[in-house]
Write a protein that holds these residues in place. Structure first.
Motif, PDB file in Angstrom:
ATOM      1  N   ASP A  33      39.361  -4.691  79.294  1.00  0.00           N
ATOM      2  CA  ASP A  33      39.321  -3.686  78.222  1.00  0.00           C
ATOM      3  C   ASP A  33      40.117  -2.441  78.599  1.00  0.00           C
ATOM      4  OD1 ASP A  33      37.741  -2.345  79.988  1.00  0.00           O
ATOM      5  OD2 ASP A  33      35.985  -2.224  78.681  1.00  0.00           O
ATOM      6  N   ASP A  57      44.227  -2.251  73.589  1.00  0.00           N
ATOM      7  CA  ASP A  57      42.812  -1.882  73.763  1.00  0.00           C
ATOM      8  C   ASP A  57      42.084  -2.898  74.641  1.00  0.00           C
ATOM      9  OD1 ASP A  57      40.161  -1.179  73.524  1.00  0.00           O
ATOM     10  OD2 ASP A  57      40.160  -1.037  71.349  1.00  0.00           O
ATOM     11  N   TYR A  58      42.362  -4.186  74.388  1.00  0.00           N
ATOM     12  CA  TYR A  58      41.722  -5.230  75.204  1.00  0.00           C
ATOM     13  C   TYR A  58      42.465  -6.541  75.033  1.00  0.00           C
ATOM     14  CZ  TYR A  58      39.653  -6.603  70.718  1.00  0.00           C
ATOM     15  OH  TYR A  58      39.479  -6.977  69.398  1.00  0.00           O
ATOM     16  N   SER A  68      40.445   4.104  77.193  1.00  0.00           N
ATOM     17  CA  SER A  68      40.248   2.657  77.288  1.00  0.00           C
ATOM     18  C   SER A  68      41.405   1.843  76.718  1.00  0.00           C
ATOM     19  CB  SER A  68      38.936   2.244  76.613  1.00  0.00           C
ATOM     20  OG  SER A  68      38.589   0.918  76.955  1.00  0.00           O
ATOM     21  N   ASN A  69      42.598   2.428  76.761  1.00  0.00           N
ATOM     22  CA  ASN A  69      43.780   1.681  76.311  1.00  0.00           C
ATOM     23  C   ASN A  69      44.840   1.627  77.404  1.00  0.00           C
ATOM     24  OD1 ASN A  69      42.865   1.340  73.555  1.00  0.00           O
ATOM     25  ND2 ASN A  69      43.288   3.523  73.301  1.00  0.00           N
TER      26      ASN A  69
HETATM   27 CA   LIG Z   1      39.773  -0.795  75.703  1.00  0.00          CA
END
Ligand SMILES: [Ca+2]
Length: 374
Positions: free
Chosen positions: A90, A364-365, A143-144
């Motif tokens: 993530d 992002d994930y 979280s990117n």
């Molecule tokens: Ca993320």
């Protein structure tokens, strides 16, 4: 994105849409619960930005055995609901750190010294200590993952032989799988000429005699391609970001199903079918994928998914099935792994405009769900 070892040729292109379904739960009670879960998934489909946030409140449902089942709202409604999350990054890392070397390599199997498709970028292999060009990776603290592509300095051009730098992450060592649903949530910038970002899958056994599927189809590749530019010399164009080419290739790209149809060596015609019965032939392939609204896909977060089994390949945009190849005779029956990257220029998007760079793609994930029994 494919590499043709003989000539580094490439085939790609455009068209697509369909719908199918599958769920084989035996219990009526479970079916009812599943239907509820699917309705809730739809709300996530319509609000893709909420996907991650809703992870933590995934539905707790009872199976006939009263065992709790967690339905991940990111799983498309028609994907087998028994699949479980088996891999995820993530990208929740501090700015200034490097991608997780336990999960990723920062090079393609053929390494940074080989240029394919007449592309212009040097993929700086930072996870192997490569400093020949700038580090293309960073994290935004939200979280990117950030992958940046830009112009090399004159000294870097001399060292690398290429005028742009960029980044590629491959899950070659951590994420090979045969049967599963994989999804990446991605944002990329609109209006960048010569941009060729991609989320794609490549067969596991590069240059290996083990590269033979049960159906004998070798060197398989499945693509989502975020391409923008005036168009390359033999692949047409211009390409706009209101549409995204998808493609399935095998035999190192000698056979390709894309928007241009199903083409074999020297343009020989192929014949196959999508999962809803739509014929795929020399003139009619799959994609490009568009939003029903016709809105640009660049400049917004979207979820790009692929459900692959031994029997079919299905592409999903924001959880909605948008294209498929439904033919066990030709779909990949070997293990594949995910790749995310930005290529610059070359045969597909055509030449970049230096004024548009640097540019970045955010991820992002990347998440993979597989059957509990493999
Ligand atoms: Ca993320």
């Amino acid at each position: 994105m494919k590499k043709n070892v003989l000539g580094f040729n490439i085939f790609i292109l455009l068209v697509f849409f369909i719908f199918s379904s599958c769920s084989d739960n035996s219990s009526e009670e479970f079916k009812n619960d599943l239907a509820l879960g699917n309705m809730e998934q739809d709300s996530v489909v319509n609000n893709p930005d909420n996907g991650m946030e809703q992870d933590s409140v995934a539905n707790n449902l009872d199976t006939p055995d009263n065992e709790p089942v967690i339905l991940d709202p990111r799983l498309p409604a028609d994907v087998d609901s028994t699949y479980v999350l088996t891999f995820e990054d993530d990208f929740n890392q501090l700015p200034g750190t490097l991608p997780n070397a336990d999960k990723w390599q920062s090079k393609l199997p053929w390494g940074p010294s080989v240029t394919i498709n007449n592309e212009r970028q040097y993929y700086t292999d930072v996870l192997n200590g490569d400093h020949n060009a700038p580090n293309p990776f960073d994290f935004d603290g939200n979280s990117n993952l950030i992958i940046t592509a830009g112009l090399n300095s004159p000294a870097q051009v001399e060292t690398t032989g290429l005028d742009y730098y960029s980044g590629v992450l491959t899950g070659a060592q951590s994420t090979p799988y045969k049967d599963g649903y994989i999804e990446a949530k991605i944002w990329y910038e609109p209006g960048v000429a010569g941009f060729w970002g991609a989320f794609w899958l490549l067969h596991r056994y590069y240059d290996s005699p083990q590269d033979t599927g049960a159906n004998g189809k070798r060197r398989t590749e499945i693509d989502w391609e975020f391409v923008r530019g005036p168009g390359g010399e033999f692949l047409g164009g211009p390409y706009d970001t209101d549409r995204i080419p998808v493609a399935y290739h095998y035999d190192d790209g000698q056979w390709s199903i894309s928007g241009g149809g199903f083409k074999g060596p020297n343009g020989s015609p192929g014949l196959s079918v999508q999962c809803d019965g739509t014929v795929i032939n020399n003139n009619k392939g799959v994609g490009p994928v568009k939003q029903p609204s016709g809105e640009d896909l660049a400049g917004a977060w979207h979820r790009y998914g692929v459900w692959k089994t031994d029997n079919f390949v299905k592409w999903y945009l924001d959880g909605i099935l948008v294209a498929s190849v439904c033919d066990p005779a030709i779909v990949s029956q070997i293990e594949m792994y995910p790749i995310v990257n930005i290529a610059i220029g070359g045969n597909f998007p055509g030449p970049p405009n230096p004024e548009d760079y640097p540019t970045s793609m955010l991820v992002d994930y990347i998440s993979l769900w597989e059957p509990t029994v493999k």
